[in-house]
Design a protein around this motif. Structure first.
Motif, PDB file in Angstrom:
ATOM      1  N   ARG A 217       0.822  -1.214   0.000  1.00 53.30           N
ATOM      2  CA  ARG A 217       0.000   0.000   0.000  1.00 53.30           C
ATOM      3  C   ARG A 217       0.854   1.261   0.000  1.00 53.30           C
ATOM      4  O   ARG A 217       0.489   2.271  -0.599  1.00 53.30           O
ATOM      5  CB  ARG A 217      -0.924   0.004   1.217  1.00 53.30           C
ATOM      6  CG  ARG A 217      -2.067  -1.004   1.150  1.00 53.30           C
ATOM      7  CD  ARG A 217      -2.874  -0.997   2.443  1.00 53.30           C
ATOM      8  NE  ARG A 217      -3.433   0.329   2.711  1.00 53.30           N
ATOM      9  CZ  ARG A 217      -4.017   0.673   3.866  1.00 53.30           C
ATOM     10  NH1 ARG A 217      -4.078  -0.212   4.864  1.00 53.30           N
ATOM     11  NH2 ARG A 217      -4.508   1.879   4.036  1.00 53.30           N
ATOM     12  N   ARG A 218       1.984   1.221   0.687  1.00 55.63           N
ATOM     13  CA  ARG A 218       2.843   2.396   0.805  1.00 55.63           C
ATOM     14  C   ARG A 218       3.693   2.646  -0.431  1.00 55.63           C
ATOM     15  O   ARG A 218       3.940   3.794  -0.799  1.00 55.63           O
ATOM     16  CB  ARG A 218       3.788   2.222   2.004  1.00 55.63           C
ATOM     17  CG  ARG A 218       3.139   2.358   3.351  1.00 55.63           C
ATOM     18  CD  ARG A 218       4.040   1.812   4.451  1.00 55.63           C
ATOM     19  NE  ARG A 218       5.367   2.394   4.460  1.00 55.63           N
ATOM     20  CZ  ARG A 218       5.716   3.480   5.155  1.00 55.63           C
ATOM     21  NH1 ARG A 218       4.823   4.091   5.894  1.00 55.63           N
ATOM     22  NH2 ARG A 218       6.958   3.944   5.120  1.00 55.63           N
ATOM     23  N   ASN A 219       4.137   1.580  -1.096  1.00 58.39           N
ATOM     24  CA  ASN A 219       5.255   1.715  -2.036  1.00 58.39           C
ATOM     25  C   ASN A 219       4.962   1.355  -3.491  1.00 58.39           C
ATOM     26  O   ASN A 219       5.754   1.754  -4.357  1.00 58.39           O
ATOM     27  CB  ASN A 219       6.422   0.834  -1.567  1.00 58.39           C
ATOM     28  CG  ASN A 219       6.997   1.288  -0.250  1.00 58.39           C
ATOM     29  OD1 ASN A 219       7.673   2.304  -0.166  1.00 58.39           O
ATOM     30  ND2 ASN A 219       6.722   0.536   0.811  1.00 58.39           N
ATOM     31  N   LEU A 220       3.914   0.617  -3.782  1.00 55.75           N
ATOM     32  CA  LEU A 220       3.734   0.112  -5.140  1.00 55.75           C
ATOM     33  C   LEU A 220       2.601   0.819  -5.875  1.00 55.75           C
ATOM     34  O   LEU A 220       1.569   1.140  -5.274  1.00 55.75           O
ATOM     35  CB  LEU A 220       3.441  -1.390  -5.112  1.00 55.75           C
ATOM     36  CG  LEU A 220       4.573  -2.296  -4.621  1.00 55.75           C
ATOM     37  CD1 LEU A 220       4.124  -3.755  -4.648  1.00 55.75           C
ATOM     38  CD2 LEU A 220       5.835  -2.109  -5.456  1.00 55.75           C
ATOM     39  N   PRO A 221       2.763   1.049  -7.179  1.00 56.86           N
ATOM     40  CA  PRO A 221       1.616   1.462  -7.985  1.00 56.86           C
ATOM     41  C   PRO A 221       0.485   0.436  -7.811  1.00 56.86           C
ATOM     42  O   PRO A 221       0.751  -0.763  -7.692  1.00 56.86           O
ATOM     43  CB  PRO A 221       2.173   1.456  -9.418  1.00 56.86           C
ATOM     44  CG  PRO A 221       3.660   1.613  -9.253  1.00 56.86           C
ATOM     45  CD  PRO A 221       3.998   0.900  -7.984  1.00 56.86           C
ATOM     46  N   TRP A 222      -0.759   0.872  -7.790  1.00 59.18           N
ATOM     47  CA  TRP A 222      -1.865  -0.010  -7.406  1.00 59.18           C
ATOM     48  C   TRP A 222      -1.958  -1.296  -8.218  1.00 59.18           C
ATOM     49  O   TRP A 222      -2.208  -2.367  -7.641  1.00 59.18           O
ATOM     50  CB  TRP A 222      -3.181   0.744  -7.435  1.00 59.18           C
ATOM     51  CG  TRP A 222      -3.370   1.579  -6.203  1.00 59.18           C
ATOM     52  CD1 TRP A 222      -3.450   2.940  -6.120  1.00 59.18           C
ATOM     53  CD2 TRP A 222      -3.466   1.102  -4.852  1.00 59.18           C
ATOM     54  NE1 TRP A 222      -3.579   3.340  -4.822  1.00 59.18           N
ATOM     55  CE2 TRP A 222      -3.600   2.235  -4.012  1.00 59.18           C
ATOM     56  CE3 TRP A 222      -3.449  -0.165  -4.276  1.00 59.18           C
ATOM     57  CZ2 TRP A 222      -3.723   2.128  -2.628  1.00 59.18           C
ATOM     58  CZ3 TRP A 222      -3.566  -0.275  -2.904  1.00 59.18           C
ATOM     59  CH2 TRP A 222      -3.702   0.853  -2.092  1.00 59.18           C
ATOM     60  N   PRO A 223      -1.756  -1.296  -9.546  1.00 59.53           N
ATOM     61  CA  PRO A 223      -1.814  -2.584 -10.258  1.00 59.53           C
ATOM     62  C   PRO A 223      -0.794  -3.589  -9.735  1.00 59.53           C
ATOM     63  O   PRO A 223      -1.090  -4.781  -9.607  1.00 59.53           O
ATOM     64  CB  PRO A 223      -1.529  -2.198 -11.716  1.00 59.53           C
ATOM     65  CG  PRO A 223      -1.933  -0.772 -11.813  1.00 59.53           C
ATOM     66  CD  PRO A 223      -1.580  -0.167 -10.484  1.00 59.53           C
ATOM     67  N   LEU A 224       0.406  -3.100  -9.408  1.00 60.57           N
ATOM     68  CA  LEU A 224       1.432  -3.993  -8.877  1.00 60.57           C
ATOM     69  C   LEU A 224       1.133  -4.380  -7.433  1.00 60.57           C
ATOM     70  O   LEU A 224       1.405  -5.515  -7.022  1.00 60.57           O
ATOM     71  CB  LEU A 224       2.803  -3.327  -8.952  1.00 60.57           C
ATOM     72  CG  LEU A 224       3.446  -3.253 -10.330  1.00 60.57           C
ATOM     73  CD1 LEU A 224       4.809  -2.583 -10.226  1.00 60.57           C
ATOM     74  CD2 LEU A 224       3.608  -4.648 -10.924  1.00 60.57           C
ATOM     75  N   ALA A 225       0.579  -3.442  -6.656  1.00 58.83           N
ATOM     76  CA  ALA A 225       0.264  -3.741  -5.255  1.00 58.83           C
ATOM     77  C   ALA A 225      -0.709  -4.899  -5.156  1.00 58.83           C
ATOM     78  O   ALA A 225      -0.523  -5.839  -4.360  1.00 58.83           O
ATOM     79  CB  ALA A 225      -0.301  -2.499  -4.570  1.00 58.83           C
ATOM     80  N   LEU A 226      -1.761  -4.871  -5.956  1.00 63.33           N
ATOM     81  CA  LEU A 226      -2.761  -5.937  -5.907  1.00 63.33           C
ATOM     82  C   LEU A 226      -2.191  -7.256  -6.421  1.00 63.33           C
ATOM     83  O   LEU A 226      -2.477  -8.329  -5.866  1.00 63.33           O
ATOM     84  CB  LEU A 226      -3.990  -5.517  -6.723  1.00 63.33           C
ATOM     85  CG  LEU A 226      -4.721  -4.274  -6.199  1.00 63.33           C
ATOM     86  CD1 LEU A 226      -5.842  -3.877  -7.134  1.00 63.33           C
ATOM     87  CD2 LEU A 226      -5.253  -4.516  -4.782  1.00 63.33           C
ATOM     88  N   THR A 227      -1.359  -7.188  -7.454  1.00 63.10           N
ATOM     89  CA  THR A 227      -0.717  -8.403  -7.968  1.00 63.10           C
ATOM     90  C   THR A 227       0.222  -8.996  -6.927  1.00 63.10           C
ATOM     91  O   THR A 227       0.218 -10.205  -6.672  1.00 63.10           O
ATOM     92  CB  THR A 227       0.061  -8.091  -9.255  1.00 63.10           C
ATOM     93  OG1 THR A 227      -0.827  -7.527 -10.219  1.00 63.10           O
ATOM     94  CG2 THR A 227       0.692  -9.352  -9.828  1.00 63.10           C
TER      95      THR A 227
END
Length: 284
Positions: A217-227
């Motif tokens: 949640r803090r560090n990744l662009p949302w598409p990558l965060a969910l993946t």
């Protein structure tokens, strides 16, 4: 934490015995007086040792942040009380490596088992961890076995204090990379540490899952965060079948979504590409 006095003396001594380099030791007592009645005993009577007594246990990342704030060196090393450096030339070696490469932000050490065992796979911070004697560029590092450029630590914003324990060094590593620095695993930089499992801590599964959600949640662009989080749910289900482990893990996973993760600073897609080229895209 004040419960390993003999090991603590060994750790401090191994830092003070470094040759041809200026050393200061900041000894942080996390919820305890780090010395008690031993302040006048060797090696703690050395003028290069300063102590910091935190009234309560604030966790690993906050304790290390307080230690960095109390220090003034250009290169920062974190050493737990049950680890030590056997070579007195390590400090000079690290200084020369950082001096030679301004882009170098963090060096992750090779951790050796004092009993002569092969060591743990998790101590080599890359996917292909079979050969611990092979150095390489990496995307994270070992929190208790590392050296980092103070400027890189500051640029990354320090360690995330709410994490308390688990994944705090990866949060810092991703921001170090995002600031333009490199991280390397250097097999020639060695620290010794007993072979112990992280699962010995009661809160391991809960904090492991909660902090992994916060990390994304803090560090990744949302598409990558969910993946990233989907991959780790699948990997946990494949690796762990005991209800006693899965229950706290999924409780921590839900907690990671329910509670604030701290400031969101997504890394750039350029940093994502650098990590991918290094061999570890931020989805695993």
């Amino acid at each position: 934490m004040g419960n390993r006095p003999a090991e603590l003396a060994r750790a401090v001594r191994s830092a003070l015995e470094q040759d041809h380099v200026d050393v200061e030791v900041v000894l942080v007592g996390n919820g305890t007086d780090p010395l008690g009645d031993r302040a006048g005993q060797a090696p703690f009577d050395d003028e290069r040792v300063k102590t910091l007594h935190l009234p309560e246990n604030v966790g690993i990342p906050a304790g290390r942040n307080r230690g960095v704030e109390a220090s003034c060196g250009e290169i920062v090393l974190f050493l737990d009380d049950d680890g030590w450096y056997r070579s007195p030339r390590l400090g000079a070696y690290l200084r020369d490596r950082f001096d030679a490469d301004p882009s170098l932000g963090v060096i992750s050490f090779r951790v050796r088992d004092p009993e002569g065992g092969r060591g743990e796979r998790r101590h080599v911070p890359r996917l292909r961890a079979g050969d611990p004697e092979r150095s390489s560029e990496v995307t994270t590092f070992l929190g208790g076995a590392c050296a980092m450029r103070r400027a890189a630590f500051d640029a990354a914003g320090g360690l995330p204090e709410d994490f308390f324990y688990a994944h705090e060094e990866t949060d810092l590593a991703w921001q170090v990379l995002n600031a333009g620095y490199r991280i390397v695993y250097d097999a020639a930089a060695v620290m010794f540490h007993p072979a112990v499992l992280p699962t010995r801590h009661d809160m391991f599964y809960r904090y492991n899952a909660r902090n992994r959600v916060w990390l994304a949640r803090r560090n990744l662009p949302w598409p990558l965060a969910l993946t990233y989080l989907g991959v780790w749910v699948a990997m946990t289900l494949l690796r762990e079948h005991r209800p006693s482990a899965l229950r706290p893990w999924f409780k921590g996973f839900a907690e990671g979504w329910r509670k604030p993760a701290g400031p969101r600073r997504p890394i750039t897609w350029g940093t994502v590409w650098r990590m991918t080229r290094t061999g570890r895209p931020p989805i695993i």
